[in-house]
Scaffold this motif. Structure first.
Motif, PDB file in Angstrom:
ATOM      1  N   PRO A 100       5.508  15.951  -3.112  1.00 45.45           N
ATOM      2  CA  PRO A 100       5.811  17.349  -3.422  1.00 45.45           C
ATOM      3  C   PRO A 100       7.318  17.662  -3.459  1.00 45.45           C
ATOM      4  O   PRO A 100       7.733  18.625  -4.101  1.00 45.45           O
ATOM      5  CB  PRO A 100       5.119  18.146  -2.315  1.00 45.45           C
ATOM      6  N   SER A 101       8.118  16.853  -2.800  1.00 44.66           N
ATOM      7  CA  SER A 101       9.574  17.092  -2.782  1.00 44.66           C
ATOM      8  C   SER A 101      10.331  16.183  -3.742  1.00 44.66           C
ATOM      9  O   SER A 101      11.551  16.053  -3.649  1.00 44.66           O
ATOM     10  CB  SER A 101      10.114  16.885  -1.363  1.00 44.66           C
ATOM     11  N   TYR A 102       9.636  15.564  -4.677  1.00 44.09           N
ATOM     12  CA  TYR A 102      10.264  14.609  -5.597  1.00 44.09           C
ATOM     13  C   TYR A 102      11.474  15.205  -6.317  1.00 44.09           C
ATOM     14  O   TYR A 102      12.545  14.598  -6.355  1.00 44.09           O
ATOM     15  CB  TYR A 102       9.247  14.090  -6.614  1.00 44.09           C
ATOM     16  N   VAL A 103      11.335  16.391  -6.852  1.00 50.45           N
ATOM     17  CA  VAL A 103      12.440  16.997  -7.599  1.00 50.45           C
ATOM     18  C   VAL A 103      13.639  17.233  -6.681  1.00 50.45           C
ATOM     19  O   VAL A 103      14.781  16.943  -7.051  1.00 50.45           O
ATOM     20  CB  VAL A 103      11.998  18.305  -8.287  1.00 50.45           C
TER      21      VAL A 103
ATOM     22  N   ARG B 260      11.504   7.245  -8.634  1.00 48.94           N
ATOM     23  CA  ARG B 260      10.328   7.586  -9.440  1.00 48.94           C
ATOM     24  C   ARG B 260       9.116   6.771  -9.003  1.00 48.94           C
ATOM     25  O   ARG B 260       8.017   7.304  -8.841  1.00 48.94           O
ATOM     26  CB  ARG B 260      10.603   7.326 -10.918  1.00 48.94           C
ATOM     27  N   ARG B 261       9.317   5.476  -8.782  1.00 48.57           N
ATOM     28  CA  ARG B 261       8.202   4.602  -8.421  1.00 48.57           C
ATOM     29  C   ARG B 261       7.565   5.019  -7.095  1.00 48.57           C
ATOM     30  O   ARG B 261       6.348   4.995  -6.938  1.00 48.57           O
ATOM     31  CB  ARG B 261       8.679   3.154  -8.328  1.00 48.57           C
ATOM     32  N   HIS B 262       8.399   5.423  -6.128  1.00 47.57           N
ATOM     33  CA  HIS B 262       7.871   5.674  -4.784  1.00 47.57           C
ATOM     34  C   HIS B 262       7.627   7.143  -4.451  1.00 47.57           C
ATOM     35  O   HIS B 262       6.890   7.436  -3.512  1.00 47.57           O
ATOM     36  CB  HIS B 262       8.805   5.063  -3.739  1.00 47.57           C
ATOM     37  N   PHE B 263       8.229   8.055  -5.195  1.00 45.19           N
ATOM     38  CA  PHE B 263       8.135   9.464  -4.818  1.00 45.19           C
ATOM     39  C   PHE B 263       7.658  10.400  -5.929  1.00 45.19           C
ATOM     40  O   PHE B 263       7.606  11.609  -5.728  1.00 45.19           O
ATOM     41  CB  PHE B 263       9.495   9.972  -4.312  1.00 45.19           C
ATOM     42  N   LYS B 264       7.300   9.865  -7.077  1.00 42.97           N
ATOM     43  CA  LYS B 264       6.954  10.716  -8.218  1.00 42.97           C
ATOM     44  C   LYS B 264       5.887  11.760  -7.875  1.00 42.97           C
ATOM     45  O   LYS B 264       5.956  12.895  -8.330  1.00 42.97           O
ATOM     46  CB  LYS B 264       6.493   9.860  -9.393  1.00 42.97           C
ATOM     47  N   LYS B 265       4.934  11.412  -7.064  1.00 40.73           N
ATOM     48  CA  LYS B 265       3.845  12.343  -6.736  1.00 40.73           C
ATOM     49  C   LYS B 265       4.098  13.104  -5.432  1.00 40.73           C
ATOM     50  O   LYS B 265       3.270  13.925  -5.038  1.00 40.73           O
ATOM     51  CB  LYS B 265       2.529  11.585  -6.678  1.00 40.73           C
TER      52      LYS B 265
END
Length: 104
Positions: free
Chosen positions: A46-49, A39-44
């Protein structure tokens, strides 16, 4: 599962000042830290989910493999029962291999 060593080193719960209860809680905290880090590094991103789902699926598959593995070793009165090779089947082995190793 009551193992004494893991990959040649003492299991975490066998370390001084660590109980099996602490080790279980520590494992849950470590697993949660994976998701906190994502969450801290990839929340924004586009492939986070998709990244999150990959980690969730891999964790689940590994836990299923561990379940298959540990349920293949019966316990009686809190102690490992005598070895019964009839419980070791090709299906059980393939399940362990599939779920414990091939998803990561």
């Amino acid at each position: 599962e009551a193992s004494i060593t893991r990959r040649g080193s003492p299991c975490w719960y066998k370390k001084p000042n660590v109980t099996q209860d602490n080790a279980i809680n520590d494992a849950l905290i470590l697993e949660n830290m994976i998701y906190q880090t994502l969450r801290r590094h990839f929340k924004k991103h586009p492939s986070y989910v998709q990244i999150l789902e990959l980690f969730i699926d891999t964790t689940f598959q590994t836990e299923v493999g561990q379940h298959i593995d540990t349920n293949g070793t019966p316990y009686a009165d809190g102690k490992r029962a005598p070895l019964d090779l009839s419980r070791f089947t090709l299906d059980r082995y393939q399940g362990c291999v599939r779920y414990k190793t091939c998803y990561y």
